[in-house]
Design a protein around this motif. Structure first.
Motif, PDB file in Angstrom:
ATOM      1  N   THR A  10       0.860  -1.175   0.000  1.00 52.03           N
ATOM      2  CA  THR A  10       0.000   0.000   0.000  1.00 52.03           C
ATOM      3  C   THR A  10       0.904   1.235   0.000  1.00 52.03           C
ATOM      4  O   THR A  10       2.134   1.115  -0.008  1.00 52.03           O
ATOM      5  N   ALA A  11       0.301   2.399   0.054  1.00 51.70           N
ATOM      6  CA  ALA A  11       1.083   3.631   0.143  1.00 51.70           C
ATOM      7  C   ALA A  11       1.772   3.758   1.497  1.00 51.70           C
ATOM      8  O   ALA A  11       2.691   4.576   1.653  1.00 51.70           O
ATOM      9  N   GLU A  12       1.355   2.930   2.475  1.00 51.33           N
ATOM     10  CA  GLU A  12       1.892   3.032   3.831  1.00 51.33           C
ATOM     11  C   GLU A  12       2.824   1.892   4.213  1.00 51.33           C
ATOM     12  O   GLU A  12       3.737   2.090   5.022  1.00 51.33           O
ATOM     13  N   THR A  13       2.596   0.709   3.660  1.00 55.02           N
ATOM     14  CA  THR A  13       3.402  -0.456   4.036  1.00 55.02           C
ATOM     15  C   THR A  13       3.638  -1.380   2.847  1.00 55.02           C
ATOM     16  O   THR A  13       2.829  -1.452   1.931  1.00 55.02           O
ATOM     17  N   THR A  14       4.754  -2.090   2.919  1.00 57.95           N
ATOM     18  CA  THR A  14       5.032  -3.206   2.015  1.00 57.95           C
ATOM     19  C   THR A  14       5.269  -4.416   2.905  1.00 57.95           C
ATOM     20  O   THR A  14       6.179  -4.406   3.736  1.00 57.95           O
ATOM     21  N   LEU A  15       4.425  -5.433   2.729  1.00 60.04           N
ATOM     22  CA  LEU A  15       4.459  -6.589   3.621  1.00 60.04           C
ATOM     23  C   LEU A  15       4.611  -7.880   2.856  1.00 60.04           C
ATOM     24  O   LEU A  15       4.037  -8.062   1.782  1.00 60.04           O
ATOM     25  N   SER A  16       5.385  -8.788   3.437  1.00 61.15           N
ATOM     26  CA  SER A  16       5.525 -10.145   2.920  1.00 61.15           C
ATOM     27  C   SER A  16       5.479 -11.092   4.110  1.00 61.15           C
ATOM     28  O   SER A  16       6.252 -10.930   5.063  1.00 61.15           O
ATOM     29  N   ILE A  17       4.545 -12.052   4.070  1.00 64.55           N
ATOM     30  CA  ILE A  17       4.415 -13.017   5.167  1.00 64.55           C
ATOM     31  C   ILE A  17       4.322 -14.423   4.595  1.00 64.55           C
ATOM     32  O   ILE A  17       3.549 -14.679   3.678  1.00 64.55           O
ATOM     33  N   LYS A  18       5.134 -15.317   5.156  1.00 60.58           N
ATOM     34  CA  LYS A  18       5.046 -16.752   4.873  1.00 60.58           C
ATOM     35  C   LYS A  18       4.703 -17.441   6.179  1.00 60.58           C
ATOM     36  O   LYS A  18       5.241 -17.084   7.237  1.00 60.58           O
ATOM     37  N   LEU A  19       3.830 -18.437   6.091  1.00 65.04           N
ATOM     38  CA  LEU A  19       3.319 -19.089   7.285  1.00 65.04           C
ATOM     39  C   LEU A  19       3.175 -20.581   7.027  1.00 65.04           C
ATOM     40  O   LEU A  19       2.754 -20.984   5.952  1.00 65.04           O
ATOM     41  N   ASN A  20       3.560 -21.388   8.023  1.00 68.52           N
ATOM     42  CA  ASN A  20       3.387 -22.836   7.956  1.00 68.52           C
ATOM     43  C   ASN A  20       2.775 -23.294   9.273  1.00 68.52           C
ATOM     44  O   ASN A  20       3.437 -23.278  10.315  1.00 68.52           O
ATOM     45  N   LEU A  21       1.497 -23.680   9.230  1.00 70.23           N
ATOM     46  CA  LEU A  21       0.797 -24.099  10.445  1.00 70.23           C
ATOM     47  C   LEU A  21       1.369 -25.380  11.036  1.00 70.23           C
ATOM     48  O   LEU A  21       1.208 -25.644  12.228  1.00 70.23           O
ATOM     49  N   ASP A  22       2.024 -26.186  10.206  1.00 71.99           N
ATOM     50  CA  ASP A  22       2.573 -27.462  10.656  1.00 71.99           C
ATOM     51  C   ASP A  22       4.079 -27.384  10.830  1.00 71.99           C
ATOM     52  O   ASP A  22       4.803 -28.327  10.539  1.00 71.99           O
ATOM     53  N   GLY A  23       4.539 -26.270  11.335  1.00 74.56           N
ATOM     54  CA  GLY A  23       5.969 -26.044  11.491  1.00 74.56           C
ATOM     55  C   GLY A  23       6.481 -26.417  12.871  1.00 74.56           C
ATOM     56  O   GLY A  23       5.885 -27.211  13.600  1.00 74.56           O
ATOM     57  N   SER A  24       7.584 -25.766  13.239  1.00 70.88           N
ATOM     58  CA  SER A  24       8.218 -26.042  14.532  1.00 70.88           C
ATOM     59  C   SER A  24       8.548 -24.757  15.283  1.00 70.88           C
ATOM     60  O   SER A  24       9.271 -24.780  16.264  1.00 70.88           O
ATOM     61  N   GLY A  25       8.006 -23.637  14.807  1.00 69.50           N
ATOM     62  CA  GLY A  25       8.270 -22.365  15.462  1.00 69.50           C
ATOM     63  C   GLY A  25       9.464 -21.621  14.906  1.00 69.50           C
ATOM     64  O   GLY A  25       9.958 -20.679  15.530  1.00 69.50           O
ATOM     65  N   LYS A  26       9.915 -22.009  13.705  1.00 73.40           N
ATOM     66  CA  LYS A  26      10.994 -21.254  13.067  1.00 73.40           C
ATOM     67  C   LYS A  26      10.454 -19.880  12.693  1.00 73.40           C
ATOM     68  O   LYS A  26       9.316 -19.748  12.252  1.00 73.40           O
TER      69      LYS A  26
END
Length: 194
Positions: A10-26
């Motif tokens: 957006t004009a205010e933020t640039t965001l990138s998120i990756k998520l793995n529900l079956d991960g180990s907390g990395k």
């Protein structure tokens, strides 16, 4: 694997998120807001959800856009990763003590967004983090993740401890709710849909 990756600009933020529900907390967290990075790290570690967050925001204004937009995109990533909600436990409730503070988080992956947020008085700032922004994050996350989310600090004095206990409790409640239950056939709802 229940994973997602979302980018939003957006004009205010640039965001990138990756998520793995079956991960180990990395985790790899960078929002340029130290306390918020610490809280998202705790959320990842205690939920065992792998989380990669990169936010470039207009923090020269303040942290509001960065924190709220992170909640939006994290919620969208969660919604995508949880998919059709089949076979999950759906509900999670957890209490976390943090020194003199005690926090409770109870949630339902209901696809009926709602936030109850009762944490008592907070110091205006925790480090460089405006404490009012915690509620903005939780609301954005709950709405975009489709969660009914109840947050309550039962007691406490130190603002850092209170908010930290909430993030840890949210992590554990999410961990419980997203877990697959072999006894659940289809979606855990009498309606047959969530």
């Amino acid at each position: 694997m229940r994973q997602s990756a979302i980018k939003r600009k957006t004009a205010e933020t640039t965001l990138s998120i990756k998520l793995n529900l079956d991960g180990s907390g990395k985790h790899n967290i960078d929002t340029n807001i130290g306390f918020f990075d610490h809280m998202l790290t705790l959320l990842s570690v205690h939920s065992l959800i792998d989380l990669d967050v990169k936010c470039i925001g207009d923090i020269e204004v303040d942290g509001h856009h960065s924190v709220e937009d992170t909640g939006i995109v994290l919620g969208d990533a969660f919604m995508q990763a949880i998919g059709n909600r089949q076979g999950i436990k759906r509900y999670g409730t957890f209490y976390i003590p943090m020194d003199e503070s005690l926090a409770m988080v109870s949630l339902d992956i209901s696809n009926r967004p709602y936030l109850v947020y009762e944490v008592g008085d907070l110091a205006p700032m925790i480090g460089s983090f405006d404490s009012e922004l915690a509620e903005e994050f939780f609301r954005a996350f709950a709405v975009h993740a489709g969660l009914t989310l109840h947050i309550k600090v039962l007691y406490g004095k130190n603002s850092h401890h209170k908010i930290e206990a909430v993030f840890k409790a949210l992590g554990h409640a999410l961990r419980e709710a997203v877990e697959n239950d072999p006894k659940v056939q289809g979606v855990p709802s009498s309606k047959g849909v969530l």
